[in-house]
Design a protein around this motif. Structure first.
Motif, PDB file in Angstrom:
ATOM      1  N   THR A  97       0.833  -1.208   0.000  1.00 51.12           N
ATOM      2  CA  THR A  97       0.000   0.000   0.000  1.00 51.12           C
ATOM      3  C   THR A  97       0.867   1.257   0.000  1.00 51.12           C
ATOM      4  N   VAL A  98       1.905   1.282   0.810  1.00 50.76           N
ATOM      5  CA  VAL A  98       2.814   2.435   0.846  1.00 50.76           C
ATOM      6  C   VAL A  98       3.474   2.633  -0.513  1.00 50.76           C
TER       7      VAL A  98
ATOM      8  N   ASP B   1       3.980   5.622  -5.577  1.00 51.05           N
ATOM      9  CA  ASP B   1       4.090   5.529  -7.036  1.00 51.05           C
ATOM     10  C   ASP B   1       2.991   6.317  -7.734  1.00 51.05           C
ATOM     11  N   ARG B   2       1.769   6.169  -7.272  1.00 52.14           N
ATOM     12  CA  ARG B   2       0.620   6.762  -7.965  1.00 52.14           C
ATOM     13  C   ARG B   2       0.460   8.257  -7.718  1.00 52.14           C
TER      14      ARG B   2
ATOM     15  N   MET C 122      -0.469  13.950  -0.459  1.00 52.11           N
ATOM     16  CA  MET C 122       0.295  14.864  -1.326  1.00 52.11           C
ATOM     17  C   MET C 122      -0.586  15.826  -2.118  1.00 52.11           C
ATOM     18  N   GLU C 123      -1.779  16.082  -1.615  1.00 52.83           N
ATOM     19  CA  GLU C 123      -2.653  17.066  -2.254  1.00 52.83           C
ATOM     20  C   GLU C 123      -2.093  18.459  -1.978  1.00 52.83           C
TER      21      GLU C 123
END
Length: 180
Positions: free
Chosen positions: A41-42, A47-48, A100-101
């Motif tokens: 998940t991390v 990555d995404r 990371m928004e």
């Protein structure tokens, strides 16, 4: 093998059974499977979202925060936080922003009228031990510092951009590039 009297007494105190899995057979240890899911998940989240490598620790904290607050089928669909503490954890803080928004956060000091009272940063999680429940951790990419703020707003909506905050970041980047 940890079978000293001190270890056995400690395990008894916490009502934990002493059990060891066979070497090289990780499938016998139920924690290994959960840890594998956690690492995957991390990695996918980083990555995404194109997260920088230096944000790996913050991402681990964020994913751990989420895993502790969502129901777990192995715990009769209860939250791990509830099982550990007896308190139901509120999931509202993780519904407001995403990892990371880009967000604008309130500055405590600024030069009126030459600079904005907001700065641009990136949402990297919930500040569990600072302020109230809706206090967040913000990563300022230009200073590489983490600030905890409760007064933030999303920078994703282009109609609500703070151009003065973004101009100050562009001027800092321009000065840094001219030095290099």
């Amino acid at each position: 093998n940890q079978q000293s009297n001190a270890v056995i007494d400690f395990l008894r105190l916490l009502w934990i059974g002493l059990w060891c899995s066979e070497p090289y057979y990780q499938h016998q240890n139920l924690f290994e499977r959960r840890y594998q899911t956690f690492k995957r998940t991390v990695n996918r989240l980083m990555d995404r979202t194109n997260s920088p490598p230096e944000a790996w620790y913050l991402c681990i904290l964020y994913v751990g925060y989420i895993f502790n607050r969502v129901s777990d089928p192995t715990l009769d669909h209860r939250q791990p936080h509830f099982v550990a503490t007896g308190d139901i954890a509120d999931i509202s803080p993780i519904l407001q922003f995403s990892w990371m928004e880009p967000v604008y956060y309130k500055l405590h000091t600024y030069q009126f009228p030459s600079s904005s009272d907001e700065a641009l940063g990136y949402w990297v999680g919930v500040a569990e031990h600072v302020g109230h429940q809706m206090t967040y951790r913000i990563w300022n990419r230009t200073t590489n510092k983490i600030v905890d703020r409760s007064s933030i707003r999303s920078a994703v909506d282009t109609s609500l951009h703070n151009h003065r905050a973004e101009d100050s970041i562009q001027s800092i980047r321009g000065r840094a590039e001219s030095v290099l």
